[in-house]
Design a protein around this motif. Structure first.
Motif, PDB file in Angstrom:
ATOM      1  N   GLY A 212     -19.635  35.838 -34.800  1.00 42.51           N
ATOM      2  CA  GLY A 212     -18.629  36.205 -35.784  1.00 42.51           C
ATOM      3  C   GLY A 212     -17.843  35.000 -36.259  1.00 42.51           C
ATOM      4  O   GLY A 212     -18.010  33.881 -35.758  1.00 42.51           O
ATOM      5  N   GLN A 213     -16.962  35.229 -37.203  1.00 41.05           N
ATOM      6  CA  GLN A 213     -16.212  34.142 -37.819  1.00 41.05           C
ATOM      7  C   GLN A 213     -15.232  33.467 -36.865  1.00 41.05           C
ATOM      8  O   GLN A 213     -14.845  32.322 -37.081  1.00 41.05           O
ATOM      9  N   GLU A 214     -14.830  34.151 -35.819  1.00 38.07           N
ATOM     10  CA  GLU A 214     -13.857  33.583 -34.893  1.00 38.07           C
ATOM     11  C   GLU A 214     -14.516  32.737 -33.809  1.00 38.07           C
ATOM     12  O   GLU A 214     -13.831  32.176 -32.954  1.00 38.07           O
ATOM     13  N   SER A 215     -15.822  32.655 -33.829  1.00 38.22           N
ATOM     14  CA  SER A 215     -16.553  31.921 -32.802  1.00 38.22           C
ATOM     15  C   SER A 215     -16.831  30.486 -33.244  1.00 38.22           C
ATOM     16  O   SER A 215     -16.525  30.100 -34.369  1.00 38.22           O
ATOM     17  N   TYR A 216     -17.430  29.718 -32.338  1.00 39.56           N
ATOM     18  CA  TYR A 216     -17.766  28.321 -32.611  1.00 39.56           C
ATOM     19  C   TYR A 216     -19.257  28.092 -32.365  1.00 39.56           C
ATOM     20  O   TYR A 216     -19.835  28.657 -31.441  1.00 39.56           O
ATOM     21  N   ALA A 217     -19.848  27.241 -33.189  1.00 36.52           N
ATOM     22  CA  ALA A 217     -21.255  26.878 -33.020  1.00 36.52           C
ATOM     23  C   ALA A 217     -21.385  25.362 -32.972  1.00 36.52           C
ATOM     24  O   ALA A 217     -20.704  24.644 -33.709  1.00 36.52           O
ATOM     25  N   LEU A 218     -22.244  24.917 -32.099  1.00 37.04           N
ATOM     26  CA  LEU A 218     -22.526  23.492 -31.950  1.00 37.04           C
ATOM     27  C   LEU A 218     -24.021  23.320 -32.165  1.00 37.04           C
ATOM     28  O   LEU A 218     -24.823  23.916 -31.448  1.00 37.04           O
ATOM     29  N   VAL A 219     -24.412  22.535 -33.171  1.00 38.27           N
ATOM     30  CA  VAL A 219     -25.815  22.520 -33.573  1.00 38.27           C
ATOM     31  C   VAL A 219     -26.392  21.107 -33.569  1.00 38.27           C
ATOM     32  O   VAL A 219     -25.668  20.118 -33.699  1.00 38.27           O
ATOM     33  N   ASN A 220     -27.682  21.049 -33.439  1.00 37.71           N
ATOM     34  CA  ASN A 220     -28.414  19.796 -33.567  1.00 37.71           C
ATOM     35  C   ASN A 220     -28.381  19.375 -35.037  1.00 37.71           C
ATOM     36  O   ASN A 220     -28.963  20.052 -35.891  1.00 37.71           O
ATOM     37  N   TRP A 221     -27.702  18.277 -35.316  1.00 40.53           N
ATOM     38  CA  TRP A 221     -27.462  17.918 -36.714  1.00 40.53           C
ATOM     39  C   TRP A 221     -28.739  17.582 -37.484  1.00 40.53           C
ATOM     40  O   TRP A 221     -28.909  18.035 -38.618  1.00 40.53           O
ATOM     41  N   PRO A 222     -29.678  16.794 -36.934  1.00 39.90           N
ATOM     42  CA  PRO A 222     -30.913  16.528 -37.688  1.00 39.90           C
ATOM     43  C   PRO A 222     -31.672  17.799 -38.061  1.00 39.90           C
ATOM     44  O   PRO A 222     -32.213  17.900 -39.164  1.00 39.90           O
ATOM     45  N   ALA A 223     -31.725  18.767 -37.135  1.00 39.74           N
ATOM     46  CA  ALA A 223     -32.416  20.019 -37.440  1.00 39.74           C
ATOM     47  C   ALA A 223     -31.691  20.787 -38.534  1.00 39.74           C
ATOM     48  O   ALA A 223     -32.313  21.411 -39.403  1.00 39.74           O
ATOM     49  N   PHE A 224     -30.358  20.731 -38.523  1.00 42.04           N
ATOM     50  CA  PHE A 224     -29.585  21.398 -39.573  1.00 42.04           C
ATOM     51  C   PHE A 224     -29.775  20.692 -40.919  1.00 42.04           C
ATOM     52  O   PHE A 224     -30.017  21.332 -41.949  1.00 42.04           O
ATOM     53  N   ALA A 225     -29.682  19.348 -40.881  1.00 37.07           N
ATOM     54  CA  ALA A 225     -29.788  18.592 -42.133  1.00 37.07           C
ATOM     55  C   ALA A 225     -31.162  18.754 -42.776  1.00 37.07           C
ATOM     56  O   ALA A 225     -31.296  18.720 -44.006  1.00 37.07           O
ATOM     57  N   SER A 226     -32.203  18.942 -41.947  1.00 39.11           N
ATOM     58  CA  SER A 226     -33.550  19.098 -42.484  1.00 39.11           C
ATOM     59  C   SER A 226     -33.847  20.522 -42.927  1.00 39.11           C
ATOM     60  O   SER A 226     -34.914  20.787 -43.484  1.00 39.11           O
ATOM     61  N   GLY A 227     -32.928  21.438 -42.666  1.00 37.92           N
ATOM     62  CA  GLY A 227     -33.134  22.820 -43.070  1.00 37.92           C
ATOM     63  C   GLY A 227     -33.886  23.669 -42.067  1.00 37.92           C
ATOM     64  O   GLY A 227     -34.150  24.849 -42.323  1.00 37.92           O
ATOM     65  N   VAL A 228     -34.233  23.101 -40.904  1.00 40.80           N
ATOM     66  CA  VAL A 228     -34.947  23.869 -39.884  1.00 40.80           C
ATOM     67  C   VAL A 228     -34.061  24.977 -39.339  1.00 40.80           C
ATOM     68  O   VAL A 228     -34.517  26.083 -39.047  1.00 40.80           O
ATOM     69  N   ILE A 229     -32.762  24.683 -39.187  1.00 38.36           N
ATOM     70  CA  ILE A 229     -31.813  25.702 -38.770  1.00 38.36           C
ATOM     71  C   ILE A 229     -30.683  25.766 -39.785  1.00 38.36           C
ATOM     72  O   ILE A 229     -30.481  24.850 -40.578  1.00 38.36           O
ATOM     73  N   HIS A 230     -29.945  26.866 -39.757  1.00 39.16           N
ATOM     74  CA  HIS A 230     -28.821  27.037 -40.671  1.00 39.16           C
ATOM     75  C   HIS A 230     -27.619  27.541 -39.888  1.00 39.16           C
ATOM     76  O   HIS A 230     -27.747  28.013 -38.762  1.00 39.16           O
ATOM     77  N   SER A 231     -26.442  27.435 -40.475  1.00 37.32           N
ATOM     78  CA  SER A 231     -25.235  27.909 -39.807  1.00 37.32           C
ATOM     79  C   SER A 231     -25.062  29.396 -40.046  1.00 37.32           C
ATOM     80  O   SER A 231     -25.536  29.947 -41.039  1.00 37.32           O
ATOM     81  N   GLY A 232     -24.390  30.057 -39.118  1.00 39.00           N
ATOM     82  CA  GLY A 232     -24.039  31.461 -39.296  1.00 39.00           C
ATOM     83  C   GLY A 232     -22.620  31.569 -39.812  1.00 39.00           C
ATOM     84  O   GLY A 232     -22.146  30.716 -40.565  1.00 39.00           O
ATOM     85  N   LYS A 233     -21.915  32.604 -39.366  1.00 40.07           N
ATOM     86  CA  LYS A 233     -20.538  32.819 -39.827  1.00 40.07           C
ATOM     87  C   LYS A 233     -19.539  31.954 -39.067  1.00 40.07           C
ATOM     88  O   LYS A 233     -18.430  31.727 -39.526  1.00 40.07           O
ATOM     89  N   ALA A 234     -19.912  31.508 -37.866  1.00 37.81           N
ATOM     90  CA  ALA A 234     -18.984  30.745 -37.036  1.00 37.81           C
ATOM     91  C   ALA A 234     -18.747  29.353 -37.600  1.00 37.81           C
ATOM     92  O   ALA A 234     -19.604  28.785 -38.289  1.00 37.81           O
ATOM     93  N   GLY A 235     -17.569  28.802 -37.299  1.00 34.96           N
ATOM     94  CA  GLY A 235     -17.346  27.402 -37.605  1.00 34.96           C
ATOM     95  C   GLY A 235     -18.257  26.550 -36.742  1.00 34.96           C
ATOM     96  O   GLY A 235     -18.519  26.891 -35.591  1.00 34.96           O
ATOM     97  N   PHE A 236     -18.759  25.431 -37.279  1.00 41.45           N
ATOM     98  CA  PHE A 236     -19.728  24.666 -36.497  1.00 41.45           C
ATOM     99  C   PHE A 236     -19.547  23.168 -36.663  1.00 41.45           C
ATOM    100  O   PHE A 236     -18.983  22.684 -37.653  1.00 41.45           O
TER     101      PHE A 236
END
Length: 425
Positions: A212-236
């Motif tokens: 949900g929007q009140e949660s936090y996400a920590l993501v692998n930046w190269p995978a995000f930048a390449s479009g392999v993964i995307h963010s959800g509703k949480a701040g990341f």
């Protein structure tokens, strides 16, 4: 155990009665659910005679069932239980989904969910250790430790730290992690995803999508930048590797991959309120996990390191990067062709010793690049490496392969390595 009044008087089928399946049955029964259980092994079914219905869900009329609970080992892309349950409109779920459903009735708490192809177990254990060292009530479960439903609920303010494989995420629909960590994505387990890397990545990504929007996400930046993964509703935020100078004070967290694992753990713990001093104390005192760059002995100046958990090339590459003058023991049941990410780390390898089914293929790729010996079995490899290693060298078991050609699992392989090293003393 963890139970929920939401399960009372509802009907569930549980397919598979290994440890998590047994814990699931006990939790559902304790909550007052009506449970149908099945396992192909008669001895696994026997303890439930007279306690609940016994029968194969594939042969059952599932009308009115609230869910079919299966082991993460059940391949949803090929097993007939999924289309059978779908025909009745019944969800196929896992014990993590039941935990998610039970959260509303647990004392106020937080959940950290950690996934990724490599580094999950170390990061999960590290986050758990940091909270425990800081005096916060905590437990870990999911793909590590005891089944989560088998554990006692934490008191108010507790933190559940869950290692989550893609298989477990596939069976989960309502887990809103207060902090979700997606460490990395590299090709693995693609047989479960019809050979499609995009499907595998999407499975991992669902951990973020459930937040949900009140949660936090920590993501692998190269995978995000390449479009392999995307963010959800949480701040990341993207994962930032820990400072290498500080890392020198954390004896069980050597290597660039552990700098990233530590960076992820630091952010997760900080987001949930721990101070810099509390986090640093946890990092300094963390003892590491068996079979994950585990230093098992130092003999005549030679370090022996058990990294049996290196079951693919992407997992073994960080271990190769963490040491110099390596006598590398590799091989087993290959998950992918070639040396993969290990190619870039061959400068650290002083000699290689191949074992198992993939041994000849690895030998062909390494021939002429590093001194090489085809040993076939682990005992021969350890004996040969020990005979050739000099003070300052590292004998490293990091197979870059699954173990199933010669061992029951990677733990048995690592235990055998440890026994062989002990025999050298």
């Amino acid at each position: 155990m963890i139970t929920s009044p939401a399960w009372k008087d509802k009907k569930y089928a549980v397919l598979g009665l290994a440890r998590s399946g047994r814990a699931t049955v006990e939790a559902l029964l304790a909550a007052g659910a009506d449970v149908l259980v099945w396992d192909d092994r008669a001895e696994a079914r026997e303890p439930y005679s007279g306690r609940c219905a016994i029968g194969d869900p594939l042969e059952a009329d599932l009308t009115g069932y609230a869910g079919v609970v299966v082991s993460p080992g059940v391949p949803l892309n090929t097993h007939p239980i999924k289309p059978h349950a779908d025909s009745f409109g019944v969800p196929v779920i896992g014990d993590i989904e039941l935990f998610a459903q039970a959260r509303a009735d647990l004392p106020p708490h937080k959940v950290v969910g950690i996934t990724g192809t490599n580094g999950k177990s170390t990061t999960t254990a590290l986050v758990h250790h940091i909270f425990k060292t800081a005096g916060v009530p905590t437990t870990m479960g999911g793909n590590i430790g005891l089944p989560i439903l088998e554990q006692e609920p934490l008191p108010e303010g507790g933190v559940y730290v869950l290692e989550l494989s893609s298989y477990q995420i596939d069976l989960t629909y309502s887990l809103d992690c207060d902090v979700a960590v997606l460490l990395n994505i590299t090709p693995d387990h693609l047989d479960r995803y019809d050979g499609d890397f995009a499907k595998y990545a999407a499975s991992k990504n669902r951990l973020l999508d459930m937040q949900g929007q009140e949660s936090y996400a920590l993501v692998n930046w190269p995978a995000f930048a390449s479009g392999v993964i995307h963010s959800g509703k949480a701040g990341f935020n993207g994962i930032m590797a820990a400072d290498t100078e500080a890392q020198a004070d954390w004896p069980s967290l050597s290597g660039p991959h552990n700098a990233e694992n530590a960076g992820a753990a630091m952010s997760a713990c900080a987001w949930l309120g721990l101070s810099v001093e509390q986090i640093e104390e946890g990092l300094r005192t963390y003892g590491g996990l068996p079979h994950r760059m585990e230093r098992v002995a130092d003999i005549s100046g030679v370090a022996y390191v058990n990294d049996s958990k290196g079951t693919n090339t992407a997992a073994s590459a960080p271990a190769l990067a963490a040491f110099e003058n390596i006598h590398w023991i590799l091989g087993g049941l290959a998950k992918e062709p070639g040396l993969g990410e290990c190619e870039a780390e061959l400068g650290h390898v002083k000699a290689a010793y191949t074992v198992g089914k993939a041994g000849p293929d690895f030998a062909a790729q390494l021939e002429g690049r590093v001194p090489l010996e085809q040993c076939e079995t682990l005992d021969r490899a350890v004996a040969s490496a020990a005979a050739k290693a000099e003070a300052g060298d590292t004998v490293l078991l990091s197979p870059a392969c699954a173990s199933f050609d010669q061992y029951q699992d990677f733990e048995k392989r690592g235990d055998h390595f440890r026994e062989l090293v002990e025999g050298l003393k």
